[in-house]
Design a protein around this motif. Structure first.
Motif, PDB file in Angstrom:
ATOM      1  N   VAL A  30       0.861  -1.190   0.000  1.00 22.22           N
ATOM      2  CA  VAL A  30       0.000   0.000   0.000  1.00 22.22           C
ATOM      3  C   VAL A  30       0.895   1.237   0.000  1.00 22.22           C
ATOM      4  CG1 VAL A  30      -1.914  -1.122   1.205  1.00 22.22           C
ATOM      5  CG2 VAL A  30      -0.192   0.060   2.527  1.00 22.22           C
ATOM      6  N   PRO A  31       0.425   2.330  -0.586  1.00 19.92           N
ATOM      7  CA  PRO A  31       1.231   3.554  -0.554  1.00 19.92           C
ATOM      8  C   PRO A  31       1.340   4.095   0.871  1.00 19.92           C
ATOM      9  CG  PRO A  31      -0.831   3.887  -1.776  1.00 19.92           C
ATOM     10  CD  PRO A  31      -0.810   2.482  -1.331  1.00 19.92           C
ATOM     11  N   LEU A  32       2.505   4.628   1.216  1.00 26.01           N
ATOM     12  CA  LEU A  32       2.680   5.217   2.543  1.00 26.01           C
ATOM     13  C   LEU A  32       1.701   6.358   2.784  1.00 26.01           C
ATOM     14  CD1 LEU A  32       6.574   5.254   2.813  1.00 26.01           C
ATOM     15  CD2 LEU A  32       4.986   3.829   4.119  1.00 26.01           C
ATOM     16  N   THR A  33       1.297   7.039   1.742  1.00 21.25           N
ATOM     17  CA  THR A  33       0.361   8.154   1.880  1.00 21.25           C
ATOM     18  C   THR A  33      -1.035   7.700   2.305  1.00 21.25           C
ATOM     19  OG1 THR A  33      -0.133   8.032  -0.480  1.00 21.25           O
ATOM     20  CG2 THR A  33       1.565   9.612   0.213  1.00 21.25           C
ATOM     21  N   ILE A  35      -1.605   5.553   4.755  1.00 19.23           N
ATOM     22  CA  ILE A  35      -1.599   5.156   6.167  1.00 19.23           C
ATOM     23  C   ILE A  35      -2.146   6.299   7.019  1.00 19.23           C
ATOM     24  CG2 ILE A  35      -0.166   4.450   8.121  1.00 19.23           C
ATOM     25  CD1 ILE A  35       1.737   3.184   6.051  1.00 19.23           C
ATOM     26  N   ARG A  36      -3.239   6.025   7.740  1.00 20.86           N
ATOM     27  CA  ARG A  36      -3.840   7.018   8.644  1.00 20.86           C
ATOM     28  C   ARG A  36      -3.278   6.914  10.049  1.00 20.86           C
ATOM     29  NH1 ARG A  36      -9.973   5.874   7.768  1.00 20.86           N
ATOM     30  NH2 ARG A  36      -9.586   5.415   9.927  1.00 20.86           N
ATOM     31  N   SER A  37      -3.064   5.687  10.522  1.00 19.25           N
ATOM     32  CA  SER A  37      -2.504   5.503  11.859  1.00 19.25           C
ATOM     33  C   SER A  37      -1.857   4.134  11.951  1.00 19.25           C
ATOM     34  CB  SER A  37      -3.582   5.650  12.938  1.00 19.25           C
ATOM     35  OG  SER A  37      -4.500   4.577  12.889  1.00 19.25           O
ATOM     36  N   VAL A  38      -0.955   4.004  12.910  1.00 20.65           N
ATOM     37  CA  VAL A  38      -0.282   2.728  13.153  1.00 20.65           C
ATOM     38  C   VAL A  38      -0.065   2.604  14.658  1.00 20.65           C
ATOM     39  CG1 VAL A  38       1.997   3.727  12.706  1.00 20.65           C
ATOM     40  CG2 VAL A  38       1.679   1.278  12.527  1.00 20.65           C
ATOM     41  N   ARG A  87      -1.156  -2.768  14.096  1.00 16.91           N
ATOM     42  CA  ARG A  87      -2.441  -2.406  13.502  1.00 16.91           C
ATOM     43  C   ARG A  87      -2.217  -1.158  12.655  1.00 16.91           C
ATOM     44  NH1 ARG A  87      -7.791  -3.188  14.799  1.00 16.91           N
ATOM     45  NH2 ARG A  87      -9.167  -1.568  14.000  1.00 16.91           N
ATOM     46  N   ILE A  88      -2.508  -1.275  11.360  1.00 19.77           N
ATOM     47  CA  ILE A  88      -2.333  -0.164  10.431  1.00 19.77           C
ATOM     48  C   ILE A  88      -3.696   0.170   9.838  1.00 19.77           C
ATOM     49  CG2 ILE A  88      -1.197   0.616   8.317  1.00 19.77           C
ATOM     50  CD1 ILE A  88       0.983  -1.560   8.994  1.00 19.77           C
ATOM     51  N   GLU A  89      -4.157   1.381  10.090  1.00 15.71           N
ATOM     52  CA  GLU A  89      -5.438   1.832   9.536  1.00 15.71           C
ATOM     53  C   GLU A  89      -5.150   2.633   8.276  1.00 15.71           C
ATOM     54  OE1 GLU A  89      -8.226   3.383  12.306  1.00 15.71           O
ATOM     55  OE2 GLU A  89      -7.626   1.932  13.843  1.00 15.71           O
ATOM     56  N   LEU A  90      -5.924   2.330   7.230  1.00 16.63           N
ATOM     57  CA  LEU A  90      -5.667   2.902   5.912  1.00 16.63           C
ATOM     58  C   LEU A  90      -6.805   3.799   5.453  1.00 16.63           C
ATOM     59  CD1 LEU A  90      -4.426  -0.405   4.265  1.00 16.63           C
ATOM     60  CD2 LEU A  90      -3.008   1.473   5.104  1.00 16.63           C
ATOM     61  N   ALA A  91      -6.454   4.784   4.644  1.00 16.17           N
ATOM     62  CA  ALA A  91      -7.448   5.640   3.996  1.00 16.17           C
ATOM     63  C   ALA A  91      -8.075   4.874   2.836  1.00 16.17           C
ATOM     64  CB  ALA A  91      -6.778   6.917   3.497  1.00 16.17           C
ATOM     65  N   GLU A  92      -9.089   5.452   2.228  1.00 15.37           N
ATOM     66  CA  GLU A  92      -9.802   4.778   1.134  1.00 15.37           C
ATOM     67  C   GLU A  92      -8.911   4.426  -0.043  1.00 15.37           C
ATOM     68  OE1 GLU A  92     -13.389   6.665  -0.062  1.00 15.37           O
ATOM     69  OE2 GLU A  92     -14.109   6.837   1.992  1.00 15.37           O
ATOM     70  N   ASP A  93      -7.846   5.189  -0.253  1.00 15.76           N
ATOM     71  CA  ASP A  93      -6.954   4.901  -1.379  1.00 15.76           C
ATOM     72  C   ASP A  93      -5.885   3.870  -1.009  1.00 15.76           C
ATOM     73  OD1 ASP A  93      -5.610   6.570   0.355  1.00 15.76           O
ATOM     74  OD2 ASP A  93      -4.659   7.759  -1.218  1.00 15.76           O
ATOM     75  N   GLY A  94      -6.113   3.130   0.094  1.00 15.69           N
ATOM     76  CA  GLY A  94      -5.156   2.151   0.579  1.00 15.69           C
ATOM     77  C   GLY A  94      -5.247   0.783  -0.072  1.00 15.69           C
ATOM     78  N   GLY A  95      -6.081   0.661  -1.079  1.00 13.28           N
ATOM     79  CA  GLY A  95      -6.178  -0.630  -1.757  1.00 13.28           C
ATOM     80  C   GLY A  95      -7.364  -1.439  -1.295  1.00 13.28           C
ATOM     81  N   ASP A  96      -7.161  -2.732  -1.151  1.00 11.60           N
ATOM     82  CA  ASP A  96      -8.248  -3.657  -0.856  1.00 11.60           C
ATOM     83  C   ASP A  96      -8.699  -3.661   0.597  1.00 11.60           C
ATOM     84  OD1 ASP A  96      -8.194  -4.487  -3.480  1.00 11.60           O
ATOM     85  OD2 ASP A  96      -6.874  -6.177  -3.085  1.00 11.60           O
ATOM     86  N   PHE A  97      -7.903  -3.093   1.511  1.00 15.68           N
ATOM     87  CA  PHE A  97      -8.195  -3.216   2.929  1.00 15.68           C
ATOM     88  C   PHE A  97      -8.321  -1.867   3.617  1.00 15.68           C
ATOM     89  CE2 PHE A  97      -5.975  -7.110   1.721  1.00 15.68           C
ATOM     90  CZ  PHE A  97      -6.910  -8.050   2.126  1.00 15.68           C
ATOM     91  N   ALA A 116       7.783   6.802  11.028  1.00 15.51           N
ATOM     92  CA  ALA A 116       8.820   7.658  10.457  1.00 15.51           C
ATOM     93  C   ALA A 116       8.702   7.717   8.930  1.00 15.51           C
ATOM     94  CB  ALA A 116      10.187   7.148  10.862  1.00 15.51           C
ATOM     95  N   ALA A 117       8.491   6.576   8.299  1.00  9.93           N
ATOM     96  CA  ALA A 117       8.404   6.524   6.832  1.00  9.93           C
ATOM     97  C   ALA A 117       7.168   7.237   6.311  1.00  9.93           C
ATOM     98  CB  ALA A 117       8.431   5.085   6.361  1.00  9.93           C
ATOM     99  N   ALA A 118       6.057   7.142   7.056  1.00  9.99           N
ATOM    100  CA  ALA A 118       4.799   7.750   6.607  1.00  9.99           C
ATOM    101  C   ALA A 118       4.642   9.184   7.083  1.00  9.99           C
ATOM    102  CB  ALA A 118       3.621   6.912   7.097  1.00  9.99           C
ATOM    103  N   GLY A 119       5.569   9.662   7.917  1.00 13.25           N
ATOM    104  CA  GLY A 119       5.499  11.034   8.418  1.00 13.25           C
ATOM    105  C   GLY A 119       4.369  11.240   9.422  1.00 13.25           C
ATOM    106  N   LEU A 120       4.110  10.253  10.237  1.00  6.99           N
ATOM    107  CA  LEU A 120       3.031  10.350  11.235  1.00  6.99           C
ATOM    108  C   LEU A 120       3.579  10.793  12.587  1.00  6.99           C
ATOM    109  CD1 LEU A 120       1.083   7.086  10.400  1.00  6.99           C
ATOM    110  CD2 LEU A 120       0.539   9.398   9.683  1.00  6.99           C
TER     111      LEU A 120
END
Length: 120
Positions: A30-33, A35-38, A87-97, A116-120
């Protein structure tokens, strides 16, 4: 055990051969962009809700595959008894999940790396 890495602007969940069979799924990227939370999930077996389709479930022992829930959406779960997970929560553009819930050997280190990679 699964490995979570960040490379080339994306997060990749690499599964072992056995995990691919259990989960009936291949690696996930999934794109790092997206990722909403981890966070660290201490009880991943009880955190996965909904109906399994497809995947493997042995109550109290293992959950591997796709879970669908009206509250959590589509979750990719790879959890087993005694293992903590990321636990990684994804935005709608996160693919299938909507959520990735993946047991790893050192969840705190993975959470720090992904943040760090996602800038959160």
């Amino acid at each position: 055990m699964a490995e979570i890495v960040t490379e080339a602007g994306r997060l990749v969940v690499r599964l072992t051969a056995w995990e691919r069979i259990e989960a009936m799924h291949s690696d996930i990227a999934v794109p790092l962009t997206a990722i909403r939370s981890v966070s660290v999930e201490d009880q991943p077996l009880t955190a996965a809700h909904g109906l399994r389709a497809p995947g493997t479930s042995v109550p109290g022992v293992v959950k591997a595959g796709t879970w669908r829930s009206s509250t959590e959406g589509r979750q990719f779960v790879l959890a087993s008894r005694g293992r903590r997970a990321v636990r990684i929560e994804l935005a709608e553009d996160g693919g299938d999940f909507d959520v990735l819930l993946v047991a790893v050997p050192d969840p705190e280190a993975v959470v720090a790396q992904v943040r760090a990679a996602a800038g959160l």
